[in-house]
Motif scaffolding. Structure first.
Motif, PDB file in Angstrom:
ATOM      1  N   MET A  10      35.609  43.560  39.310  1.00  0.00           N
ATOM      2  CA  MET A  10      35.532  45.151  38.895  1.00  0.00           C
ATOM      3  C   MET A  10      36.247  45.843  39.601  1.00  0.00           C
ATOM      4  O   MET A  10      36.718  47.454  39.096  1.00  0.00           O
ATOM      5  CB  MET A  10      33.767  45.502  39.284  1.00  0.00           C
ATOM      6  CG  MET A  10      32.764  46.675  38.983  1.00  0.00           C
ATOM      7  SD  MET A  10      31.507  46.430  39.216  1.00  0.00           S
ATOM      8  CE  MET A  10      31.381  46.679  40.656  1.00  0.00           C
ATOM      9  N   ALA A  11      36.328  46.420  41.060  1.00  0.00           N
ATOM     10  CA  ALA A  11      37.159  47.478  41.475  1.00  0.00           C
ATOM     11  C   ALA A  11      38.180  47.196  40.989  1.00  0.00           C
ATOM     12  O   ALA A  11      39.223  48.324  41.130  1.00  0.00           O
ATOM     13  CB  ALA A  11      37.001  47.150  42.960  1.00  0.00           C
ATOM     14  N   SER A  12      39.713  46.393  40.594  1.00  0.00           N
ATOM     15  CA  SER A  12      40.700  45.693  40.161  1.00  0.00           C
ATOM     16  C   SER A  12      40.575  46.297  39.153  1.00  0.00           C
ATOM     17  O   SER A  12      42.081  46.971  38.633  1.00  0.00           O
ATOM     18  CB  SER A  12      40.950  44.400  40.948  1.00  0.00           C
ATOM     19  OG  SER A  12      40.634  43.325  41.978  1.00  0.00           O
ATOM     20  N   LEU A  13      39.347  45.921  37.761  1.00  0.00           N
ATOM     21  CA  LEU A  13      39.966  46.385  36.823  1.00  0.00           C
ATOM     22  C   LEU A  13      39.914  48.004  36.180  1.00  0.00           C
ATOM     23  O   LEU A  13      40.149  48.055  35.590  1.00  0.00           O
ATOM     24  CB  LEU A  13      38.535  45.579  35.795  1.00  0.00           C
ATOM     25  CG  LEU A  13      38.606  45.989  33.959  1.00  0.00           C
ATOM     26  CD1 LEU A  13      39.319  44.926  33.806  1.00  0.00           C
ATOM     27  CD2 LEU A  13      37.171  45.294  33.630  1.00  0.00           C
ATOM     28  N   GLY A  62      28.973  46.144  37.580  1.00  0.00           N
ATOM     29  CA  GLY A  62      28.245  46.595  38.844  1.00  0.00           C
ATOM     30  C   GLY A  62      26.636  45.499  39.100  1.00  0.00           C
ATOM     31  O   GLY A  62      26.068  45.267  40.105  1.00  0.00           O
ATOM     32  N   ILE A  63      26.017  45.867  37.831  1.00  0.00           N
ATOM     33  CA  ILE A  63      24.277  44.993  38.522  1.00  0.00           C
ATOM     34  C   ILE A  63      25.025  43.491  38.703  1.00  0.00           C
ATOM     35  O   ILE A  63      23.854  43.324  39.347  1.00  0.00           O
ATOM     36  CB  ILE A  63      23.440  45.771  36.598  1.00  0.00           C
ATOM     37  CG1 ILE A  63      23.292  46.782  36.613  1.00  0.00           C
ATOM     38  CG2 ILE A  63      22.155  44.609  37.110  1.00  0.00           C
ATOM     39  CD1 ILE A  63      22.407  47.232  35.265  1.00  0.00           C
ATOM     40  N   LEU A  92      33.455  60.328  44.210  1.00  0.00           N
ATOM     41  CA  LEU A  92      32.013  59.552  44.733  1.00  0.00           C
ATOM     42  C   LEU A  92      32.292  57.445  44.533  1.00  0.00           C
ATOM     43  O   LEU A  92      31.828  56.740  45.464  1.00  0.00           O
ATOM     44  CB  LEU A  92      30.389  60.035  43.604  1.00  0.00           C
ATOM     45  CG  LEU A  92      29.214  59.158  43.826  1.00  0.00           C
ATOM     46  CD1 LEU A  92      29.158  59.383  44.973  1.00  0.00           C
ATOM     47  CD2 LEU A  92      28.510  59.211  42.820  1.00  0.00           C
ATOM     48  N   GLN A  93      32.774  57.418  43.151  1.00  0.00           N
ATOM     49  CA  GLN A  93      33.244  56.120  42.791  1.00  0.00           C
ATOM     50  C   GLN A  93      34.397  55.709  43.897  1.00  0.00           C
ATOM     51  O   GLN A  93      34.330  54.393  44.329  1.00  0.00           O
ATOM     52  CB  GLN A  93      33.910  56.203  41.903  1.00  0.00           C
ATOM     53  CG  GLN A  93      34.239  54.891  40.961  1.00  0.00           C
ATOM     54  CD  GLN A  93      34.215  54.737  39.729  1.00  0.00           C
ATOM     55  OE1 GLN A  93      35.358  55.499  38.686  1.00  0.00           O
ATOM     56  NE2 GLN A  93      34.050  53.577  38.527  1.00  0.00           N
ATOM     57  N   GLY A  94      35.263  56.398  45.269  1.00  0.00           N
ATOM     58  CA  GLY A  94      35.903  55.774  45.911  1.00  0.00           C
ATOM     59  C   GLY A  94      34.588  55.030  46.769  1.00  0.00           C
ATOM     60  O   GLY A  94      35.748  54.512  47.960  1.00  0.00           O
ATOM     61  N   ILE A  97      27.030  52.269  45.297  1.00  0.00           N
ATOM     62  CA  ILE A  97      27.620  53.793  44.829  1.00  0.00           C
ATOM     63  C   ILE A  97      28.658  53.768  44.108  1.00  0.00           C
ATOM     64  O   ILE A  97      29.176  54.307  42.975  1.00  0.00           O
ATOM     65  CB  ILE A  97      28.250  53.911  46.673  1.00  0.00           C
ATOM     66  CG1 ILE A  97      27.146  54.227  47.662  1.00  0.00           C
ATOM     67  CG2 ILE A  97      29.139  55.600  46.895  1.00  0.00           C
ATOM     68  CD1 ILE A  97      27.503  54.386  48.794  1.00  0.00           C
ATOM     69  N   PHE A  98      29.312  53.216  44.146  1.00  0.00           N
ATOM     70  CA  PHE A  98      30.900  52.155  42.862  1.00  0.00           C
ATOM     71  C   PHE A  98      30.331  52.737  41.298  1.00  0.00           C
ATOM     72  O   PHE A  98      30.830  52.961  40.817  1.00  0.00           O
ATOM     73  CB  PHE A  98      31.110  51.043  42.887  1.00  0.00           C
ATOM     74  CG  PHE A  98      32.714  50.744  42.137  1.00  0.00           C
ATOM     75  CD1 PHE A  98      33.831  51.609  42.491  1.00  0.00           C
ATOM     76  CD2 PHE A  98      32.518  50.258  40.783  1.00  0.00           C
ATOM     77  CE1 PHE A  98      34.999  51.470  42.090  1.00  0.00           C
ATOM     78  CE2 PHE A  98      33.214  50.473  40.075  1.00  0.00           C
ATOM     79  CZ  PHE A  98      34.879  50.166  40.785  1.00  0.00           C
TER      80      PHE A  98
END
Length: 489
Positions: free
Chosen positions: A32-35, A184-185, A117-119, A94-95
């Motif tokens: 998720m973070a990489s995408l 995320g879910i 905020l996403q960071g 939070i992401f």
């Protein structure tokens, strides 16, 4: 003041099956973070045109990197105290909240704040996943599990630019953020379930909130100087001078905080280890250069070479795919060779030459030549990341692992944030929103300026890679440990 210690119960022995399930529990957050990074990079030019704010685009990336920089060491200490599972779940929540706020942003300022905020959430994903890998596998055995992470990184790098380009060109740019919500879910559910058997090596730490606030404020004012100096205001104007003085004072306060806090944001004790210092230099300068390329190459393709967002997304797949594919090879080499630095030193030298070639041929490259150069750059840098990470983890005690990995992530994010802002100062004011809209007359008038700006960008990037090369060259090759038990005290 001494750190309070809570003795942890002896960690149960994990079977190979248990270990694989734990690895599976962190793979979706990593994906998720990489995408997200690949999606946003490709959509940035479209976002800039939509908000008529091309000159502020670097802040969309820098806001994420800055808050991630400040939050990463805090996550490391929280995970060392409360456990990796709870910490990663907080990061996922939070992401996703930041992704929703980004998708709903009505203007560029709101988007920048939402990305901040996403960071904060993103800081708890990839770094914590690497810490989990360190918990379950000693350095010598880590390569076989790194294979799964490499598959995830490569998949995200392969599909991210294509999906981002399709969303930006044919649908709506906000979809690059909405896509994180269902993922995320699912990630929350998987991580909550599969990380329950994770071994725990816990020690209580104090959180340096003041240090985190200072580093964000100091970096933000510095980047504001770089992005507005000589453009919005003259370099010697009272506005720029005032911002410069404020930034300098904030940096001084941050370093004073590091020296005087009972448990500073960045533990200076860890940085006294020469292996840790050199590994951080190699990793942070190298990754910052690659992040900078990944952010601004779509702009180069669209403004200088006249490609559409979809075309630029497809043409950038090769860079991140080769980085992650060669990172897998680097991890395997580190596990099998006594002198594990030799291979990444050779490949990083090839990467430096490739970026130098880009600078020399910035306006005369054919697309085939461009793809070959990107492939060489990706293949060249890839092995540096796993080798520097494993070397750092091999040099610290188990109860310091979360903090040490977070310090490396902190340095990488901080330098990447500053470098992205610096590169933005080089190119964004040479590439106006009119160029991105494709107006022929404007393209003809502005392309020479954009070409010169991107040539400078590539030289700066090559210089960062040279510093990474020196860090790797000076790093001591300590034998990789075969058991985590020897690092528990």
């Amino acid at each position: 003041m001494e750190t309070l210690v809570k003795p942890a119960p002896a960690a149960p022995q994990l079977t190979h099956r248990d270990t694989l399930w734990i690895v599976a529990g962190v793979l979706l957050p990593v994906f998720m973070a990489s995408l997200d990074q690949a999606l946003v990079a490709t959509a940035l030019p479209t976002i800039g045109h939509a908000f008529d704010a091309t000159g502020q685009l670097s802040w969309v990336v820098s806001a994420y990197l800055l808050t991630s920089t400040a939050a990463t060491p805090l996550y490391g200490k929280i995970s060392d105290t409360r456990g990796r599972r709870v910490t990663m779940l907080a990061g996922i929540g939070i992401f996703v909240a930041g992704a929703i706020a980004s998708a709903l942003a009505p203007n560029i300022t709101s988007l920048i704040l939402a990305r901040g905020l996403q960071g904060i959430g993103g800081a708890g994903l990839v770094a914590q996943a690497m810490t989990v890998l360190g918990d379950i596998a000693p350095p010598k055995q880590r390569a076989k599990y790194y294979t799964y992470f490499s598959i995830i990184y490569t998949s995200a790098a392969g599909i991210g630019p294509v999906i981002g380009g399709l969303f930006a060109e044919h649908l709506h740019w906000s979809l690059v953020f909405w896509i994180s919500v269902p993922m995320g879910i699912a990630a929350f559910a998987m991580t909550s379930t599969l990380l329950r058997k994770l071994p725990r090596y816990e020690r209580y730490h104090r959180l340096d909130i003041a240090g985190a606030v200072l580093i964000v404020a100091a970096s933000s004012t510095l980047m504001l100087v770089m992005n507005t100096g000589g453009k919005t205001w003259a370099w010697l104007s009272k506005e720029i001078v005032t911002l410069g003085v404020v930034s300098a004072l904030l940096w001084i306060l941050f370093f004073l905080r590091l020296m005087r806090a009972a448990e500073p944001l960045i533990p200076l004790g860890i940085l006294r280890n020469p292996v840790v210092r050199c590994a951080i230099v190699a990793n942070s300068f190298g990754w910052a250069a690659m992040i900078g390329l990944n952010i601004y190459l779509p702009l180069y393709l669209q403004s200088v070479l006249g490609q559409t967002p979809s075309e630029s997304g497809v043409n950038l797949i090769v860079l991140m795919v080769t980085i992650n594919a060669s990172a897998l090879v680097g991890a395997q080499v580190a596990a099998r060779m006594e002198h594990y630095k030799f291979y990444p030193l050779i490949t990083l030298f090839i990467c430096i030459l490739s970026i130098g070639w880009l600078a020399l041929r910035v306006d005369t490259l054919s697309m085939l030549e461009f793809e070959l150069v990107l492939a060489l750059a990706g293949l060249g840098f890839g092995p540096v990341a796993p080798v520097s990470s494993v070397a750092l983890q091999n040099a610290v005690m188990m109860h310091q692992l979360g903090t040490a990995v977070s310090v490396m992530s902190f340095a990488r994010s901080l330098f990447a944030a500053v470098l992205v802002a610096a590169l933005g100062a080089i190119v964004l004011h040479a590439v106006g929103s009119e160029m991105l809209s494709g107006a022929a007359a404007t393209l003809a008038a502005d392309r020479d300026g954009a070409t010169a700006a991107f040539r400078n960008l590539f030289w700066v990037t090559a210089g960062c890679l040279v510093i990474a090369f020196l860090g790797l060259l000076l790093m001591e090759e300590k034998p990789l440990l075969t058991s985590n038990e020897t690092r528990i005290e």
